[in-house]
Design an enzyme around this catalytic site. Structure first.
Site, PDB file in Angstrom:
ATOM      1  N   LEU A  30       0.800  -1.222   0.000  1.00  0.00           N
ATOM      2  CA  LEU A  30       0.000   0.000   0.000  1.00  0.00           C
ATOM      3  C   LEU A  30       0.837   1.279   0.000  1.00  0.00           C
ATOM      4  O   LEU A  30       0.325   2.367   0.237  1.00  0.00           O
ATOM      5  CB  LEU A  30      -0.989  -0.031   1.166  1.00  0.00           C
ATOM      6  N   CYS A  31       2.128   1.162  -0.259  1.00  0.00           N
ATOM      7  CA  CYS A  31       2.997   2.343  -0.356  1.00  0.00           C
ATOM      8  C   CYS A  31       2.864   3.020  -1.718  1.00  0.00           C
ATOM      9  O   CYS A  31       2.827   2.339  -2.740  1.00  0.00           O
ATOM     10  CB  CYS A  31       4.456   1.930  -0.182  1.00  0.00           C
ATOM     11  N   HIS A  32       2.863   4.341  -1.704  1.00  0.00           N
ATOM     12  CA  HIS A  32       2.816   5.098  -2.950  1.00  0.00           C
ATOM     13  C   HIS A  32       4.192   5.113  -3.630  1.00  0.00           C
ATOM     14  O   HIS A  32       5.204   5.178  -2.952  1.00  0.00           O
ATOM     15  CB  HIS A  32       2.425   6.557  -2.657  1.00  0.00           C
ATOM     16  N   MET A  55       8.585   4.476   5.233  1.00  0.00           N
ATOM     17  CA  MET A  55       8.668   3.069   4.812  1.00  0.00           C
ATOM     18  C   MET A  55       9.904   2.840   3.938  1.00  0.00           C
ATOM     19  O   MET A  55      10.521   1.778   3.987  1.00  0.00           O
ATOM     20  CB  MET A  55       7.409   2.638   4.060  1.00  0.00           C
ATOM     21  N   GLU A  56      10.264   3.845   3.148  1.00  0.00           N
ATOM     22  CA  GLU A  56      11.453   3.727   2.299  1.00  0.00           C
ATOM     23  C   GLU A  56      12.700   3.596   3.173  1.00  0.00           C
ATOM     24  O   GLU A  56      13.606   2.806   2.867  1.00  0.00           O
ATOM     25  CB  GLU A  56      11.566   4.961   1.389  1.00  0.00           C
ATOM     26  N   ASP A  85      23.412 -12.211   5.158  1.00  0.00           N
ATOM     27  CA  ASP A  85      23.708 -13.179   4.095  1.00  0.00           C
ATOM     28  C   ASP A  85      25.213 -13.362   3.887  1.00  0.00           C
ATOM     29  O   ASP A  85      25.688 -14.469   3.647  1.00  0.00           O
ATOM     30  CB  ASP A  85      23.063 -12.699   2.785  1.00  0.00           C
TER      31      ASP A  85
END
Lengths: 143, 143, 143, 143, 143, 143
Positions: free
Chosen positions: D61-63, D97-98, D112
């Site tokens: 739901l992120c733009h 969010m980014e 990793d």
């Protein structure tokens, strides 16, 4: 990809619709939330939103656009699941293809989650319903 | 994403079809190669092949599969453009969704390249035509 | 990306877990399905499955792997949402990173859908729980 | 994806942080640049920057946002590697969010590249540190 | 995408090379690690590895392949940076395009990180050096 | 990814060029449209346009940019295929890398579609031809 640098940034909206036709018994599985793969309507909605953002990758000549809003609804009907997508932007090109991509991916997701229950479903009538903004103004599909 | 680790790797084929309905005049633009955005049929074919490979991104519960072949055809008909996709693999799940994704993206690309010539085209009857391999054997859509 | 061509294809499973810590009132919004952005747990599950498939794009030195199964669960707890991902393959490398990527994207999605209700949530203890298959055999995180 | 078309384009910044906890001996491998897979800190930085740009694909739901700057730092500490990401934009929604996606992918990459040296590392305390711009003004995580 | 289902899975290797020509002063910036954008050689290496995995998205008719190893080296030379990529798989088609894509993205990354120091660099002689496995056996570019 | 938030949005154009050197007989296959994999020039054009949009994924430190136009041409010449890409935007950074990425992917696609007819083709002289807009003004490669 045609140059749109001279076009103005205006508010634009597009609404598209599609339908996954299926037997009433399969619609019942959707309504009762019994698909083994999970919630069909929630998955269709998210797949549609994600696909709207992926449109410039899927449709080679589409411009990358800063979408300001995407709304996807998947609703069970007596003979299938109806999907509607509304996409908004304030940019130089319309969002017709984004709305159609969203509907298309949402319909494919509905199909994928139900194909074990019914063979031979059909995605029908993927089409634009309404379009606002830009040079071509307000258009609505004739009833 | 359901576990398919116990299934055998077998040869699988799926064929899907879709149709972009349009006015005969718009089909004429396709046939004569006059779309301002370029060769519609070549673009549809490539968009379809690329979309088959993107299926696990578009349809959330699809497994990533090593496709061995993808063939997409877009053919002008009197009332529109017909798209057919054939997808092959030797893997643990079928390629039905890959064939449908290919057809879907090819149809969207046809639509995108022609929307300046005709408003209100419709993508119709996106459906599986044939499926071979795997537990469910050979299926062909009844005529 | 280290060469694994000499390793055998064996069945491998990895289970990872993460936790989005939040106030009990925010957990209540999840439980009652009241988030304005939609069903938090369904969205987290799908975002996790999609991210597992995207792992080789996110983690530069990860091998592309044919995942045979991905299962993501998001469960409300008294002080947050717990996410667990189980990833399976029959391939030459383990799926530890795929399980961790799935949990990570699911946690980010939970966070995104709830950030308007609570500022300052925290994603805690993203970790591997269990790993089976391959040279290193069966490992389980000590309690 | 909620409509943000009415919000103003303003300058926005978000800073997030995460930590990959590991044994001091493993930190030593990082510091001395001895990981067989290459330079851990450089890889973490690039993976973080790439993931910031991928956020709208990872978090449904992120733009999609035109990021103007992304800065990712990975620093060895006595008990692990600390990652900080600063993301900037001049757009209609924040970049919280980014920043969190960048930190998350950078931490996964650290993990990793070191998992062959230590089993059972843990990604801890992925969290927002600071946020500026937009309706909610300036926020800083309480110490 | 041509059907390769009948081909055998065999071990295959491809080595490709490219060169970013630049002034000796610019090579000096690389050697001394002084590029403002970060470590040029580490970034080129990672960009190359990621691009090898993205080949089927970049080159429309390439098959998706399970790469078992990708190795990218970027080495400063008196008149530029030389990039070599070695790609391995055990699959039905060769990895020539994957090796060339890796070199291409690595060269573009070198260029991007140095373009503020020198205008007019040139990427030269992107070519296959060696290829092993599959029907066509062992090929090596004549000196 | 360096912060460009303070730069102004201005109109910017970049033109890049590349060349796939091959034998005249192979050029003949292109001219006569006889490649078994389909129309080489149409595929190169679309691959180039798609790659321009993918630049921020391929080149780690490139900013995501709203491209307003991308034009890719692939033209048969006596000794190979020449590719030219023109990219336009109205944004805060130039589109030099986007033009080079487009040319690079178009050249790789030409190579891929012809490699069964000629071994050892070479991609040569991938370079910027012209650049307009932004602080550095108008630049043209010296003849």
């Amino acid at each position: 990809m045609i140059d749109v640098g001279d076009k103005e940034r205006t508010e634009r909206v597009a609404v598209a619709r599609g339908f996954v036709a299926m037997a009433p018994a399969t619609v019942g599985i959707v309504r009762r939330g019994e698909s083994e793969k999970g919630d069909v309507l929630a998955a269709a909605r998210l797949a549609g939103i994600l696909a709207a953002k992926k449109t410039p990758e899927l449709v080679p000549l589409c411009h990358p656009i800063a979408l300001t809003g995407v709304d996807v609804l998947a609703v069970p009907r007596p003979r299938g699941v109806e999907v509607t997508a509304t996409v908004r932007t304030t940019d130089r090109t319309g969002v017709e293809m984004e709305a159609l991509s969203a509907v298309s991916a949402a319909c494919l997701t509905v199909y994928d989650m139900l194909k074990r229950y019914e063979r031979g479903m059909r995605i029908e009538a993927l089409e634009l319903i309404e379009k606002k903004g830009g040079r071509s103004g307000h258009w609505r599909r004739p009833a």
